[in-house]
Design a protein around this motif. Sequence first.
Motif, short mmCIF file in Angstrom:
data_model
loop_
_atom_site.label_atom_id
_atom_site.label_comp_id
_atom_site.label_asym_id
_atom_site.label_seq_id
_atom_site.Cartn_x
_atom_site.Cartn_y
_atom_site.Cartn_z
N TYR A 9 0.83 -1.20 0.00
CA TYR A 9 0.00 0.00 0.00
C TYR A 9 0.87 1.26 0.00
O TYR A 9 0.52 2.27 -0.59
N SER A 10 2.02 1.20 0.66
CA SER A 10 2.93 2.36 0.66
C SER A 10 3.35 2.72 -0.77
O SER A 10 3.54 3.89 -1.10
N MET A 11 3.49 1.71 -1.61
CA MET A 11 3.87 1.98 -3.00
C MET A 11 2.74 2.71 -3.73
O MET A 11 2.99 3.60 -4.53
N PHE A 12 1.51 2.31 -3.45
CA PHE A 12 0.37 3.03 -4.04
C PHE A 12 0.38 4.51 -3.67
O PHE A 12 0.20 5.38 -4.50
N THR A 13 0.57 4.78 -2.38
CA THR A 13 0.50 6.18 -1.95
C THR A 13 1.66 6.97 -2.55
O THR A 13 1.49 8.13 -2.93
N ALA A 14 2.83 6.34 -2.68
CA ALA A 14 3.96 7.03 -3.30
C ALA A 14 3.65 7.33 -4.76
O ALA A 14 3.92 8.43 -5.25
N TRP A 15 3.07 6.37 -5.45
CA TRP A 15 2.73 6.56 -6.87
C TRP A 15 1.72 7.69 -7.04
O TRP A 15 1.85 8.55 -7.91
N LEU A 16 0.70 7.69 -6.18
CA LEU A 16 -0.33 8.72 -6.29
C LEU A 16 0.20 10.10 -5.93
O LEU A 16 -0.25 11.11 -6.46
N SER A 17 1.16 10.14 -5.01
CA SER A 17 1.72 11.43 -4.59
C SER A 17 2.62 12.02 -5.69
O SER A 17 2.46 13.17 -6.09
N CYS A 18 3.57 11.22 -6.17
CA CYS A 18 4.49 11.70 -7.21
C CYS A 18 5.19 10.48 -7.83
O CYS A 18 5.89 9.74 -7.13
N GLN A 20 7.63 10.38 -9.79
CA GLN A 20 9.09 10.49 -9.74
C GLN A 20 9.61 9.96 -8.40
O GLN A 20 10.61 9.25 -8.33
N LYS A 21 8.88 10.31 -7.33
CA LYS A 21 9.26 9.83 -6.00
C LYS A 21 9.18 8.30 -5.95
O LYS A 21 10.06 7.62 -5.39
N PHE A 22 8.13 7.76 -6.53
CA PHE A 22 7.98 6.32 -6.59
C PHE A 22 9.18 5.68 -7.29
O PHE A 22 9.75 4.69 -6.83
N GLY A 241 2.57 3.19 -16.84
CA GLY A 241 2.45 4.64 -16.86
C GLY A 241 3.81 5.33 -16.92
O GLY A 241 4.84 4.78 -16.51
N ALA A 242 3.80 6.55 -17.43
CA ALA A 242 5.04 7.33 -17.54
C ALA A 242 5.48 7.81 -16.17
O ALA A 242 4.65 8.11 -15.31
N ILE A 243 6.81 7.85 -15.97
CA ILE A 243 7.36 8.43 -14.74
C ILE A 243 7.46 9.94 -14.95
O ILE A 243 8.23 10.41 -15.79
N CYS A 244 6.64 10.69 -14.22
CA CYS A 244 6.69 12.14 -14.38
C CYS A 244 6.59 12.79 -13.00
O CYS A 244 5.95 12.24 -12.10
N GLY A 266 18.00 13.85 -11.36
CA GLY A 266 18.02 12.43 -11.03
C GLY A 266 19.41 11.82 -11.02
O GLY A 266 19.54 10.60 -10.90
N ASP A 267 20.46 12.65 -11.14
CA ASP A 267 21.83 12.13 -11.17
C ASP A 267 22.36 11.97 -9.74
O ASP A 267 22.78 12.93 -9.10
N LEU A 268 22.35 10.74 -9.26
CA LEU A 268 22.74 10.48 -7.87
C LEU A 268 24.20 10.86 -7.59
O LEU A 268 24.55 11.28 -6.49
N GLN A 269 25.07 10.72 -8.60
CA GLN A 269 26.49 11.03 -8.41
C GLN A 269 26.71 12.52 -8.10
O GLN A 269 27.71 12.90 -7.50
N SER A 270 25.76 13.35 -8.50
CA SER A 270 25.91 14.79 -8.28
C SER A 270 25.59 15.19 -6.85
O SER A 270 26.03 16.24 -6.38
N VAL A 271 24.78 14.39 -6.16
CA VAL A 271 24.35 14.76 -4.81
C VAL A 271 24.48 13.58 -3.85
O VAL A 271 23.54 13.24 -3.13
N PRO A 272 25.68 12.95 -3.80
CA PRO A 272 25.80 11.72 -3.00
C PRO A 272 25.66 11.97 -1.50
O PRO A 272 25.34 11.05 -0.74
N GLU A 273 25.92 13.23 -1.07
CA GLU A 273 25.86 13.51 0.37
C GLU A 273 24.44 13.41 0.93
O GLU A 273 24.25 13.25 2.13
#
Length: 290
Positions: A9-18, A20-22, A241-244, A266-273
């Motif tokens: 269910y947590s995945m559903f709420t993340a998807w509905l919220s955003c 990209q966050k999902f 569905g598209a990731i937006c 979305g580049d994790l290497q740029s903000v590893p901290e």
Amino acid sequence: MNSPRQITYSMFTAWLSCRQKFDYRYNRCIVPRENAVALSFGSAVHSGLETWFKSHDIDKAVEAANRIDLSDADQVKATELVRGYWEKYPHEDFTVVSIEQEFSTPLINPKTGAPSKTWELAGKVDGIIERKGELWILEHKTASNANDDYLNRIEIDMQIAFYAIAMQQVLERPIVGALYDVLEKPAIRLKTNEDIDAFRLRVRDDIDADNYVRRYVRFADGFLTLRQTLIWAMCREIRHGAICPNTSACLQYSTCPYLPLCRACGDLQSVPEFYTTRQPYEELSHVIRN
Ligand code: SF4
């Protein structure tokens, strides 16, 4: 052939919220560093009630609610709320079938009755109780204000429908509704220089029967069938569905912890901290991870 991927269910709420966050959390397994072991007031009370229902030992239950991760004031409120629960409900009119039961069960196509090859439902339900020969979901909630709006919303609660559909399959018995146990957090504050024991006495004095609201909500005819159709449709949407990004959600409640990552495209290497990686489904002990 791959095993079906678990959806909670947590995945559903993340998807509905955003979406990209999902994607960050559930596809790329990225979590904010400062939230790696986030605990909340609600989870402390939840631990206390779980221990109470499993042991019927109020001292153990209070100890379980006493999480050092909380502020001193919230430690007092959480433990006194659990103690007050025991005083409010010394005897129950139901029997406990299970507490904190984990499940994983096929996602069923509501049109054909066939199990999905892509997804299966997974999660952990607060409890299952039996009352007058019928099974109910037991759901504990903490709220800052358990007013009428809060209570009216629970009749359409998607989370409970998700659990009920899954547990009906697991137990092979109908679930007729949910017992909502709402515990309202005391509103009083620790004063400057106030002794914590004095504060505890004030909290104890402040907690009364109104802090505990209990409501049995019986599912309307066709409610779970409708929800099952919706869950099936959402699972298809998550797969195809598209990731937006939903930028309306960035500052909702508080600043989204993924904002630095979004700003870095979305580049994790740029903000590893800011981030680390961790498998999702941490609420479950046995999971299939694809
Ligand atoms: S910062 Fe905004 S767009 Fe990015 S993941 Fe969070 S809510 Fe979504």
